[in-house]
Design a protein around this motif. Sequence first.
Motif, PDB file in Angstrom:
ATOM      1  N   ARG A 114       0.874  -1.177   0.000  1.00  0.00           N
ATOM      2  CA  ARG A 114       0.000   0.000   0.000  1.00  0.00           C
ATOM      3  C   ARG A 114       0.909   1.223   0.000  1.00  0.00           C
ATOM      4  O   ARG A 114       1.969   1.193   0.613  1.00  0.00           O
ATOM      5  CB  ARG A 114      -0.852  -0.041   1.284  1.00  0.00           C
ATOM      6  N   PRO A 115       0.516   2.312  -0.681  1.00  0.00           N
ATOM      7  CA  PRO A 115       1.400   3.472  -0.695  1.00  0.00           C
ATOM      8  C   PRO A 115       1.408   4.213   0.642  1.00  0.00           C
ATOM      9  O   PRO A 115       0.602   3.918   1.516  1.00  0.00           O
ATOM     10  CB  PRO A 115       0.805   4.359  -1.794  1.00  0.00           C
ATOM     11  N   LEU A 116       2.324   5.160   0.750  1.00  0.00           N
ATOM     12  CA  LEU A 116       2.395   5.988   1.953  1.00  0.00           C
ATOM     13  C   LEU A 116       1.860   7.382   1.652  1.00  0.00           C
ATOM     14  O   LEU A 116       2.037   7.906   0.562  1.00  0.00           O
ATOM     15  CB  LEU A 116       3.840   6.101   2.442  1.00  0.00           C
ATOM     16  N   GLY A 117       1.227   7.979   2.666  1.00  0.00           N
ATOM     17  CA  GLY A 117       0.750   9.344   2.523  1.00  0.00           C
ATOM     18  C   GLY A 117       1.886  10.319   2.660  1.00  0.00           C
ATOM     19  O   GLY A 117       2.967   9.944   3.070  1.00  0.00           O
ATOM     20  N   ALA A 118       1.655  11.597   2.343  1.00  0.00           N
ATOM     21  CA  ALA A 118       0.409  12.161   1.923  1.00  0.00           C
ATOM     22  C   ALA A 118       0.288  12.157   0.400  1.00  0.00           C
ATOM     23  O   ALA A 118       1.317  12.214  -0.253  1.00  0.00           O
ATOM     24  CB  ALA A 118       0.294  13.616   2.414  1.00  0.00           C
ATOM     25  N   PRO A 119      -0.936  12.144  -0.137  1.00  0.00           N
ATOM     26  CA  PRO A 119      -2.198  12.041   0.577  1.00  0.00           C
ATOM     27  C   PRO A 119      -2.481  10.597   0.987  1.00  0.00           C
ATOM     28  O   PRO A 119      -1.874   9.665   0.450  1.00  0.00           O
ATOM     29  CB  PRO A 119      -3.219  12.509  -0.459  1.00  0.00           C
ATOM     30  N   TRP A 120      -3.385  10.420   1.922  1.00  0.00           N
ATOM     31  CA  TRP A 120      -3.746   9.067   2.330  1.00  0.00           C
ATOM     32  C   TRP A 120      -4.249   8.265   1.145  1.00  0.00           C
ATOM     33  O   TRP A 120      -4.983   8.772   0.313  1.00  0.00           O
ATOM     34  CB  TRP A 120      -4.856   9.094   3.386  1.00  0.00           C
ATOM     35  N   ASN A 121      -3.825   7.027   1.106  1.00  0.00           N
ATOM     36  CA  ASN A 121      -4.331   6.108   0.101  1.00  0.00           C
ATOM     37  C   ASN A 121      -4.263   4.724   0.711  1.00  0.00           C
ATOM     38  O   ASN A 121      -3.223   4.307   1.198  1.00  0.00           O
ATOM     39  CB  ASN A 121      -3.480   6.187  -1.170  1.00  0.00           C
ATOM     40  N   LEU A 122      -5.376   4.025   0.713  1.00  0.00           N
ATOM     41  CA  LEU A 122      -5.447   2.758   1.437  1.00  0.00           C
ATOM     42  C   LEU A 122      -5.432   1.555   0.514  1.00  0.00           C
ATOM     43  O   LEU A 122      -5.776   0.451   0.915  1.00  0.00           O
ATOM     44  CB  LEU A 122      -6.726   2.715   2.295  1.00  0.00           C
ATOM     45  N   THR A 123      -5.052   1.758  -0.748  1.00  0.00           N
ATOM     46  CA  THR A 123      -5.195   0.664  -1.698  1.00  0.00           C
ATOM     47  C   THR A 123      -3.854   0.013  -2.041  1.00  0.00           C
ATOM     48  O   THR A 123      -3.161  -0.438  -1.151  1.00  0.00           O
ATOM     49  CB  THR A 123      -5.955   1.146  -2.926  1.00  0.00           C
ATOM     50  N   CYS A 124      -3.496  -0.005  -3.307  1.00  0.00           N
ATOM     51  CA  CYS A 124      -2.344  -0.814  -3.699  1.00  0.00           C
ATOM     52  C   CYS A 124      -1.256   0.003  -4.387  1.00  0.00           C
ATOM     53  O   CYS A 124      -1.548   0.881  -5.204  1.00  0.00           O
ATOM     54  CB  CYS A 124      -2.811  -1.932  -4.631  1.00  0.00           C
ATOM     55  N   ASP A 125      -0.026  -0.337  -4.072  1.00  0.00           N
ATOM     56  CA  ASP A 125       1.150   0.320  -4.631  1.00  0.00           C
ATOM     57  C   ASP A 125       2.329  -0.388  -3.975  1.00  0.00           C
ATOM     58  O   ASP A 125       2.249  -0.734  -2.794  1.00  0.00           O
ATOM     59  CB  ASP A 125       1.115   1.799  -4.219  1.00  0.00           C
ATOM     60  N   GLN A 126       3.393  -0.612  -4.713  1.00  0.00           N
ATOM     61  CA  GLN A 126       4.487  -1.414  -4.132  1.00  0.00           C
ATOM     62  C   GLN A 126       5.607  -0.561  -3.550  1.00  0.00           C
ATOM     63  O   GLN A 126       6.664  -1.079  -3.177  1.00  0.00           O
ATOM     64  CB  GLN A 126       5.018  -2.399  -5.177  1.00  0.00           C
ATOM     65  N   ILE A 127       5.383   0.733  -3.448  1.00  0.00           N
ATOM     66  CA  ILE A 127       6.469   1.610  -3.007  1.00  0.00           C
ATOM     67  C   ILE A 127       6.875   1.348  -1.556  1.00  0.00           C
ATOM     68  O   ILE A 127       8.025   1.567  -1.178  1.00  0.00           O
ATOM     69  CB  ILE A 127       6.091   3.106  -3.211  1.00  0.00           C
TER      70      ILE A 127
END
Lengths: 306, 403
Positions: free
Chosen positions: B107-120
């Motif tokens: 899941r990515p890191l904020g900001a902005p908040w994001n609660l879904t998917c990302d491999q960062i």
Amino acid sequence: MNMTEKTLRYNDIEYIVPPHGFCPGCGVALALRYFLKVVGEKVILVMPPGCASPAVLFPQRSLARDGRLLDIVACPFGSAATFAGGIKTALAAKGDVDTQVIAWAGDGATFDIGFSAVSAAAERNEDIIYVCYDNEAYMNTGSQRSSATPWGAKTSTNPPPAKKDEAKKDIMWIMMAHEPPYEATATIAYPDDLMAKAKKAKGIKGFRFFHILTPCVPGWGYRPELTVKVSKLAVQTRLFPLYEIENGTKVTINKNPKPKDLKEFIELQARFRHLTSDDIHLLESGINRRWAKLSHMAEFELPWTG
Amino acid sequence: MIKVITGNEAAAYAALLAKPEVVCAYPITPQSRIPEQIAEFCAQGIMHGKFVNVESEMAALGYVIGASLAGVRVFTATSSQGLAWMHEGLHWAAGARLPIVMVNVNRPLGAPWNLTCDQIDSLSQRDTGWMQFYCESNQEILDTVIQAYKISESICIPSMICLDGVYLSYLSETVDIPEQKQVDVYLPAYKPGYRIPGGGWKLYDLSSSFSEPIASDFMRDRYQLHKLENRCLNQVIECNKEFYAIFGRGYPPVEEYCCEDADVVVVISGSAVGTCRYVVDAMREKGHKVGLVKIKMFRPFPRALLRKILANKEKVLVIDRDISPGQGGIFCQEIRWALSGTGQGRRIYGFVSGLGGADITTELIEKAFRFTMNSDEPIHDVIWLGLSRDRDEDEYDRKNIKI
């Protein structure tokens, strides 16, 4: 009989084997020495950054008994209580219930960066002994201010003409709010008291918290031979009362000295040299307020109901 | 036993089967079901390890580091901000050579908040010394966690098993949950090489930055950690072979799909691999010689394997579900580096897509293939695939193209 003889009578086992890295006159070294005499060698010491860990690990590992090195686990700054809890839980899983796991951490690691870990370990009632040796600043990195630094003190991050403008955090009362089975203050000028408390703690299960005042020669600015005197004056001026709290309710004051003039304590130390008499009065009023609070609590020993 | 379970539950079932003695995990969306499920296993009495609720991710990792130092098998799981909060402990665990197994829900890191998917989140931890594995399906999650214990414990290096947030963590799939007896054969009880009490000083030798002489000892530790890369790869292959022999399933560190005669191959990892397989099949039906390379193992980076696989491909397109701002996709960087000196650098097309949970659709993948096939040279640093919002209408940029 003087204090030294009584101490030696306690036992003559030494775990700190020179060469070690403590400064001459270091209060932390004495606290560790007395503490280990009581808890013995079946220990795992968890040490975050601070004065103690480099002192016993560098230039060489200097905690040993009969050539066997004591187990020391170095850990990140804010993780002493966490590591200790994890180790103890794993030992328990393997059926080892004898080994005492001791977090040996300074005021920075306890009052500041590791505070959430200490609070959480107390809340979970981890079966560990947590010792905060308090030299009232980040002494290992050169005397920067911590939230354990007393009001008015000079530190390398409150350089003159500035002084620390916030009161010292009262860690014992904060920990009392967690209602741990046992917590105690101690300081190195009263080794009997310190060792009696360590012995008592060893026999108790659950989270045990120590707040040990360990005067610091370079940080506080006094001559090395005065460490015990400074430690004793801290108690005699009621600046650092010796007391225990059981189950977060039963408060026992162990020493009730006829209060000495705070000036005696202040004047020995360079970190307070800039204080005016008004400043000292302010410190005194804080001491009186806290003593009144403490003695009030000590009069009302509430029964522990589990 | 075949069950329909989510990716999170697959991770929890794997933990159950691996029998860790201490489990510590702090809840975070979209990982929370993992600690919940494990707590339920414990409450039901089917999991005998101790589950400890702690106050933060830093504590979750710190606690299992402590337990691992004392010589027991441990498990933890986190995601995103939580993984970042563990950062200090990640270095510590690898430096102390502890075979900790962790699941990270990407899941990515904020900001902005994001609660879904990302491999960062996990890619940002690539330099901590952990092995990293990216999973395509819920079955693969379960199997990889079990394999990871065997791999980690054989070489004393921690493992991070990564699964795409939402796409796998919340997706229900049929998963074959193996019998405990079979898992016990594959993964016997943990026998630590050294531990406390009694060996604390040895551990310190390994994790010390105080040992003397300071610099050379520290450098020696890191040298050893780095040179284990070949052993890591061998162990991954060996442990997978053994797994295949018992369970009839397996996952190579780098998988080739329709690559043999392919001129153009897509390199991708995680849940979007399945979508890519579909696109490759469809395009091959239309006569295009395309293939797919799935990177499962990201650390240590399987450079030699990739060099061999990509050696004679005409064009390679890499789809990253991450972005290193100011540089580009991280998988793409790594592949460019792996192929440097082989004369293939100029034929690698770096796409960035699916950030923050955006869907990497079949249409987008096909678009990426067509762009690559119609292009003479990969002149762009980043090709933004499916970048939808364009409020500023910024100018066409030769280095950053949107398709």
